[in-house]
Design a protein around this motif. Structure first.
Motif: not given
Length: 463
Positions: A450-462
């Motif tokens: 059915s497919g693959t989902t890769v998630s990348v989360e980066l902190p927002l710059a202040k």
């Protein structure tokens, strides 16, 4: 050089021997003090009592008359030698009835002449016999006229003390021998685990990384054994990683090199007369060369991560720009392969503090994997959004998916699972490392077929 066992036994033995000697000395002193103190106290009591009696009931007698009176009143059961001395220390009479005329100047006599009870423990002036002597003054009309001296032999006391001391020394020797045997047992219990660790380390040095040290006790040596086993396990993992690396890299290098060599020989043998064949061959060579360059770059990145030399050139950037560059880069591939590519970004900026080239490397790798495993007619969607102080990017495909057993291991170095696609198995491992260096999070979810989902989360710059 002496081993630990010998040093433990020697040091423990010396300490114990010193303790036993000190205790033996204290024991000898206590016994000596008790025996001689008791004997001296008894003799002082008898001598003082009798002298007081004489001075009271024969106080008007002259010294010679006192001597005869003393001799007449000495008990037949008196075991001490009684002597009467004049002020010069000359013996006038003793309890045996003899007038020896010898002169005695021992300290007890001098003390008695000073009107105090004198006590002397030492050798007799006439014989080498050791004695205990107690002297008291004799008075005539309140004046000192002589000395009454009690003497007993100290040889039986010395013999008794010596005998008891020998018993104590025997007990001490038994204690030392017992402690020596106990120290052998203790040293063995302490040294044997270390010897086992040494043997295990020797086997590991020869390449046997499966060896393990037994943890016998829950102490420092036991902790050392656990640490050693952990080290052996990690070395074994690294050895397997090295073998996997060599196997994977050898395979991945051989394939493009074979293609390049084959087409090079084909073109040379054909004389470059056929333009179409020449063009096809050069395209294959260029493609395989790019593949080799990508593999070498992955290996260089992996080496930098392993040695901790990877450095980021951080700057404030809009993550939407990075995703747009990636979309443009894969637009042609999307068209050629017949896979729809859609990039959805918000209207507001997604500011992050990061390395633009490294972040682009992450998303290029993720899209490259998505295109590899998505068949013609499928779709790949890249979605970016801001959520709770994070810039979240999801790369979802409609490809073949990942086996549930392989999913937890896809970010491990050189892991390729059941995939038949070419690759070094380093791509996702490097992506995760780059994301973590940015302080971000990396995760993947997939359903087989059915497919693959890769998630990348980066902190927002202040700001």
């Amino acid at each position: 050089m002496r081993g630990i066992r010998a040093r433990l036994i020697i040091h423990f033995g010396l300490i114990l021997l010193l303790i036993v000697l000190v205790l033996e000395g204290l024991f000898y002193w206590a016994v000596h003090t008790y025996y001689f103190g008791t004997a001296t106290e008894t003799l002082v009591t008898r001598a003082t009592t009798f002298t007081t009696f004489i001075n009271k009931y024969a106080g008007t007698y002259r010294l010679k008359d006192k001597a005869r009176y003393i001799l007449e009143n000495v008990s037949n059961e008196e075991y001490a030698k009684v002597e009467v001395l004049d002020t010069g220390g000359k013996v006038l009479l003793n309890s045996y009835g003899f007038q020896t005329a010898e002169v005695i100047d021992t300290p007890d006599v001098k003390e008695a002449l000073k009107n105090t009870t004198g006590i002397y423990v030492g050798k007799s002036p006439q014989t080498p016999e050791r004695v205990i002597a107690v002297s008291n003054r004799l008075a005539y009309l309140g004046e000192t006229v002589g000395v009454l001296r009690y003497t007993i032999s100290a040889e039986p006391l010395y013999a008794a003390v010596y005998r008891i001391a020998m018993y104590g020394a025997g007990v001490g020797a038994v204690v030392v021998l017992f402690a020596f045997g106990l120290s052998l047992v203790i040293a063995k219990r302490m040294v044997d685990p270390i010897l086992e660790l040494t043997r295990a380390a020797t086997q590991m040095a020869t390449g046997n990384f499966s060896v393990r040290a037994a943890k016998r006790y829950d102490d420092e040596v036991g902790t050392l054994a656990e640490t050693f086993n952990y080290m052996a396990e990690e070395i074994g993992k690294n050895e397997k990683l090295k073998n996997d690396f060599i196997s994977s890299v050898s395979h991945e290098l051989r394939t493009p090199l074979t293609s390049i060599k084959g087409w090079g020989e084909t073109l040379l043998s054909g004389g470059l007369n056929d333009p179409e064949e020449t063009r096809l061959g050069l395209e294959v060579i260029a493609k395989e060369t790019d593949r080799l360059i990508g593999l070498v770059e992955e290996l260089l990145d992996f080496s930098k991560f392993q040695s901790g030399e990877m450095k980021l050139s951080r700057e404030r950037l809009d993550l939407r720009d990075v995703l747009e560059d990636v979309r443009v880069q894969f637009a042609v591939r999307s068209h050629d392969k017949g896979v729809a590519l859609q990039v959805v970004v918000p209207d507001a900026p997604l500011p992050v503090a990061g390395d633009a080239n490294r972040l682009k490397q992450v998303f290029v790798n993720l899209l490259d994997n998505a295109f590899k495993f998505t068949p013609r007619g499928g779709a790949i969607t890249v979605t970016a959004e801001e959520t709770g102080g994070w810039a979240a990017v999801a790369v979802a495909d409609t490809g073949e998916g990942i086996d549930p057993e392989d999913l937890p291991h896809i970010t491990q170095k050189f892991f390729k699972g059941r995939s038949k696609q070419a690759g070094s198995g380093l791509g996702l491992a490097i992506c995760r490392e780059i994301v973590q260096l940015h302080g971000g999070r990396f995760r993947a979810v997939s359903r087989l077929g059915s497919g693959t989902t890769v998630s990348v989360e980066l902190p927002l710059a202040k700001e």
